[in-house]
Scaffold this motif. Structure first.
Motif, short mmCIF file in Angstrom:
data_model
loop_
_atom_site.label_atom_id
_atom_site.label_comp_id
_atom_site.label_asym_id
_atom_site.label_seq_id
_atom_site.Cartn_x
_atom_site.Cartn_y
_atom_site.Cartn_z
N ASP A 88 0.80 -1.22 0.00
CA ASP A 88 0.00 0.00 0.00
C ASP A 88 0.84 1.28 0.00
O ASP A 88 0.29 2.36 -0.13
CB ASP A 88 -0.99 0.02 1.17
CG ASP A 88 -0.40 -0.51 2.46
OD1 ASP A 88 0.66 -0.01 2.88
OD2 ASP A 88 -0.99 -1.43 3.03
N ILE A 89 2.15 1.16 0.17
CA ILE A 89 3.05 2.32 0.06
C ILE A 89 4.21 1.94 -0.85
O ILE A 89 4.84 0.90 -0.67
CB ILE A 89 3.60 2.75 1.44
CG1 ILE A 89 2.46 3.27 2.33
CG2 ILE A 89 4.67 3.82 1.29
CD1 ILE A 89 2.91 3.69 3.73
N VAL A 90 4.49 2.77 -1.85
CA VAL A 90 5.67 2.61 -2.70
C VAL A 90 6.64 3.72 -2.34
O VAL A 90 6.32 4.92 -2.46
CB VAL A 90 5.31 2.67 -4.19
CG1 VAL A 90 6.56 2.75 -5.05
CG2 VAL A 90 4.49 1.43 -4.58
N TYR A 91 7.81 3.33 -1.87
CA TYR A 91 8.83 4.28 -1.41
C TYR A 91 9.88 4.48 -2.49
O TYR A 91 10.43 3.51 -3.00
CB TYR A 91 9.44 3.79 -0.10
CG TYR A 91 10.85 4.28 0.17
CD1 TYR A 91 11.15 5.64 0.12
CD2 TYR A 91 11.87 3.39 0.45
CE1 TYR A 91 12.44 6.08 0.35
CE2 TYR A 91 13.16 3.82 0.68
CZ TYR A 91 13.44 5.16 0.63
OH TYR A 91 14.72 5.59 0.83
N LEU A 92 10.16 5.75 -2.79
CA LEU A 92 11.17 6.10 -3.79
C LEU A 92 12.39 6.70 -3.11
O LEU A 92 12.27 7.64 -2.31
CB LEU A 92 10.61 7.13 -4.78
CG LEU A 92 9.26 6.84 -5.43
CD1 LEU A 92 8.88 7.97 -6.37
CD2 LEU A 92 9.28 5.50 -6.16
N PRO A 93 13.60 6.17 -3.39
CA PRO A 93 14.80 6.88 -2.96
C PRO A 93 14.81 8.28 -3.58
O PRO A 93 13.96 8.60 -4.43
CB PRO A 93 15.93 6.01 -3.53
CG PRO A 93 15.31 4.66 -3.70
CD PRO A 93 13.89 4.92 -4.08
N GLY A 102 -4.77 5.90 -7.76
CA GLY A 102 -5.82 5.12 -8.39
C GLY A 102 -5.72 3.63 -8.12
O GLY A 102 -6.72 2.90 -8.22
N LEU A 103 -4.52 3.17 -7.77
CA LEU A 103 -4.30 1.75 -7.45
C LEU A 103 -4.38 1.48 -5.95
O LEU A 103 -4.12 0.36 -5.51
CB LEU A 103 -2.92 1.33 -7.97
CG LEU A 103 -2.74 1.34 -9.49
CD1 LEU A 103 -1.25 1.19 -9.85
CD2 LEU A 103 -3.56 0.22 -10.14
N GLY A 104 -4.74 2.50 -5.18
CA GLY A 104 -4.80 2.34 -3.73
C GLY A 104 -3.44 2.43 -3.06
O GLY A 104 -3.29 1.98 -1.92
N LEU A 105 -2.47 3.03 -3.74
CA LEU A 105 -1.12 3.16 -3.21
C LEU A 105 -0.83 4.60 -2.81
O LEU A 105 -1.39 5.55 -3.37
CB LEU A 105 -0.08 2.75 -4.27
CG LEU A 105 -0.08 1.31 -4.75
CD1 LEU A 105 0.81 1.18 -5.98
CD2 LEU A 105 0.41 0.38 -3.64
N GLU A 106 0.05 4.76 -1.84
CA GLU A 106 0.61 6.06 -1.52
C GLU A 106 2.08 6.08 -1.91
O GLU A 106 2.76 5.05 -1.81
CB GLU A 106 0.46 6.36 -0.03
CG GLU A 106 -0.97 6.45 0.45
CD GLU A 106 -1.06 6.97 1.87
OE1 GLU A 106 -0.49 8.05 2.15
OE2 GLU A 106 -1.69 6.30 2.70
N ILE A 107 2.56 7.24 -2.31
CA ILE A 107 3.98 7.40 -2.64
C ILE A 107 4.69 8.00 -1.45
O ILE A 107 4.28 9.03 -0.90
CB ILE A 107 4.16 8.31 -3.87
CG1 ILE A 107 3.55 7.65 -5.11
CG2 ILE A 107 5.64 8.60 -4.11
CD1 ILE A 107 4.15 6.31 -5.47
#
Length: 710
Positions: A283-288, A347-352
């Motif tokens: 549910d969370i995608v983390y970006l360096p 839209g995919l239910g993810l947070e960045i």
């Protein structure tokens, strides 16, 4: 000219000013008008007429608020006692963010002789809540105790019955009962005085279920003595329960051109990985860091000082003439591309989640405009970062001592800049190398206007610093889980995390990161990656993994706890399509296993909480067993949720052993039988107190069992 006065407290490097309205005095509480004249010393509360001590949850005596999330059941406890032998009782009062009495719960006594009382609250919205524990003398409880003993012994019979009748009359007058309970009390008073009835009948009237029910709902309370107000900061559920997936956007779609030069991937090319992360249940995608990378002292592959012409360098070496912390690396795309990436994720239910790394490359704009924000050495040069024996020649650390107000204002501006672009989660790099008071000020200031924003502390450091970062406001924290691999280590560590520190520090378990490839995973097969994923996903309400974990990437830099050809210093494109069904590498990915774990986490509330872990005995030291139980009060009115997890900690050998369950911890009697369903395989088994298990590390390294009553 229009002027606007800022309401943001200034960071001065010493005191982390908190927003107004967060008071720890009893003014708001007393304004509710209990009508009972509690004995209170305002400002610095003294001990009340009925002493109330040891109130929990309380962080450093109330210096910082305890933490909760919406819908989380919070146990309040306190020690309540008095002189002599009269009965005492306690009420827990929950105050909403506006200071109104939200709910009152009669506390239940704990173990005999401890004087501890307990109650459970469930706050229902975000905000700074508070609570008090009211200790009070219980005249009905005192009469009940004395009357049973004296009348049973024939001592002061009529006197005790008359005192009971007067208590009933007082209760009718003083309590807020409706007609039926008031009628019960009035009738009880009449029977207590009725000399034509037997003594046992008269006493029974004063001890009836109806009378006790009425006086439990609205008790007679003397000498009401509130504890000091304790704060309880209630945040959105994602602060406690989350599943993180880390990826480098620049690697997605990266390729060599016809001249052998690297071309970076972009946000648009990375969007398919958002779909993959969502499909795996994250549910969370983390970006360096996504900012421009410095060119001065740029690092090459494997942290060398000899980069090729098209090597990208470390994204943590932030800043160049193309911009700093508020800019996007032009190779990744534009702000429009980033906004599209964030919107696709939503839209995919993810947070960045974005990396907030307060450090700079030597060519960051700050280095030229604000040299006072860095440390200057005796030879006039700015000191680069070091963690001996590691050296980071491409990074200047920040110095908060010279211009804390200016630096604080700039960091706040940067954070608000990304919040305005839809970012609600920040993973903070090395917060333990910056002043704790700065983080307290920054997080409180941001949350004052954006309470939905969360901060994860990446602080692999000493316990005192890790715990204090949690106290001052960080919503989650990286942990030592990566280095806890034996049953003894895991049991001790999780027991500690679920203890009193759970009031303020929420763990996030990561089996790997771009910086850390533990020896347990080096050159290991899928069994090692599966068992560590099971442990992380079922022992902590928040867990995460770095991209490539699902492919069981485990090639180390020789002799180091790091990846060979680390993505930190070079592009690492992966042929994801080949791991899809029908692809050449299909079957080598454990993504389906990860997906099942996240599905189980989403379906079972017991895995979304922290304090409910109990470890059970196993004959084999290479097998660990624990249960996660959530009672019906936190399952939205449904049945309680109980899971038993059994994991083979040996990735190389099948283990056969006996598991010995603590049945009361499961809500069962010692000789009960029950059914368990393995949520990974769908198989059901009849279980009892002692159970045989066989776990093959390659095909079934763990049981995740859902308990079903017979």
């Amino acid at each position: 000219m229009d002027t606007q006065t800022s309401t943001t407290p200034e960071y001065n490097g010493r005191d982390a000013a908190l927003p107004t309205g967060e008071r720890t005095d009893l003014t708001a509480y007393l304004a509710q008008g209990t009508g009972e004249s509690p004995q209170v010393v305002l400002g610095r509360p003294g001990i009340g007429r009925i002493p109330v001590t040891g109130v929990t949850p309380s962080v450093d005596g109330g210096r910082w608020p305890a933490k909760a999330v919406v819908g989380e059941a919070i146990e309040v406890s306190a020690t309540v006692f008095r002189e002599g032998h009269d009965a005492v009782a306690a009420t827990a009062v929950l105050l909403d963010p506006e200071g109104n009495r939200h709910s009152e719960v009669r506390m239940t006594p704990g173990a005999p002789g401890t004087d501890r009382y307990h109650a459970t609250f469930t706050p229902d919205r975000i905000g700074m809540w508070s609570f008090v524990v009211e200790g009070w003398s219980d005249p009905y409880g005192t009469w009940e105790h004395d009357a049973v003993i004296k009348i049973g012994s024939g001592v002061d019979v009529e006197l005790m019955l008359e005192e009971g009748a007067r208590l009933m009359e007082r209760a009718v007058k003083e309590t807020k009962q409706r007609r039926k309970p008031a009628l019960n009390l009035t009738e009880a008073a009449a029977v207590l005085r009725n000399s034509n009835r037997s003594v046992s009948e008269r006493l029974a009237a004063g001890l009836s279920v109806q009378v006790k029910g009425a006086l439990t709902e609205s008790p007679l309370r003397d000498l009401v003595s509130p504890s000091p107000v304790q704060r309880l900061e209630v945040q959105r559920e994602r602060a406690l329960y989350s599943s993180w997936y880390e990826l480098f956007p620049r690697s997605e779609g990266a390729r060599l051109d016809e001249n052998g030069r690297w071309i970076s991937g972009t946000f648009r090319q990375a969007e398919p990985r958002l779909h993959a992360a969502a499909a795996m249940g994250f549910d969370i995608v983390y970006l360096p860091p996504i900012h421009p990378v410095g060119r001065v002292n740029r690092k090459g592959p494997n942290n060398t000082l000899t980069p090729g012409e098209s090597d990208p360098g470390s994204p943590w070496a932030i800043g160049s003439d193309e911009g700093g912390h508020d800019a996007i690396h032009p190779d990744l795309g534009t702000f429009e591309d980033f906004d599209h990436f964030v919107e696709t994720a939503r839209g995919l239910g993810l947070e960045i989640a974005l990396d907030l790394a307060l450090q700079c490359a030597p060519d960051h704009p700050w280095a030229k405009a604000h040299p006072e924000w860095f440390t200057t050495r005796a030879d006039g040069t700015i000191a680069y970062a070091e963690n001996p024996p590691k050296k980071y020649q491409d990074i200047y650390p920040i110095n908060f001592d010279n211009d804390p107000a200016g630096l604080g204002a700039e960091v706040l501006r940067v954070v608000l800049h990304w919040i305005d672009r839809g970012v609600k989660v920040f993973r903070v790099d090395n917060p333990h190398t910056k002043p704790v008071s700065f983080w307290e000020w920054l997080i409180r200031t941001v949350n004052n206007s954006h309470p939905e924003v969360l901060f994860l502390a990446e602080a692999f450091t000493r316990p005192a610093m890790m715990h204090t970062l949690g106290k001052v406001g960080f919503h989650q924290s990286y942990t030592y889980f990566t280095w806890r691999t034996t049953k003894e280590e895991i049991t001790e560590y999780v027991t500690d995390l679920a203890g009193s520190s759970a009031d303020y520090m929420r763990p996030n378990f990561w089996p790997n990161t771009p910086d850390i490839l533990h020896d347990f995973l080096q050159n290991a097969g899928p069994s090692a990656f599966k068992l560590r994923a099971v442990l992380a996903a079922t022992l902590s309400p928040s867990w995460g993994m770095y991209s490539g974990y699902e492919l069981c990437e485990g090639a180390p830099l020789p002799g180091r706890e790091e990846y060979l050809d680390s993505e930190k210093f070079q592009y690492r494109p992966r042929d994801w399509d080949s791991y899809e069904p029908g692809g050449s590498n299909h079957g080598r990915s454990i993504a389906p296993y990860i997906t099942r774990l996240n599905d189980i986490r989403r379906d079972h509330k017991a895995l979304q909480r922290l304090r409910n872990t109990v470890f059970h005995d196993v004959d084999d030291e290479q097998v660990i067993c624990y249960s996660r139980r959530l009672e019906s009060g936190e399952t939205a009115g449904g049945p309680e949720d109980v899971l038993i997890v059994v994991v083979n900690l040996d990735p190389h050998a099948t283990r056969e052993t006996l598991v010995h369950l603590n049945m009361p911890a499961l809500g069962l009697d010692w000789f009960d039988g029950f059914i368990v369903e393995d949520l990974i395989t769908g198989t059901t088994y009849p279980w009892q107190e002692h159970n045989f298990v066989r776990l093959d590390p390659y095909f079934q390294p763990a049981h995740v069992l859902h308990v079903r009553r017979l």
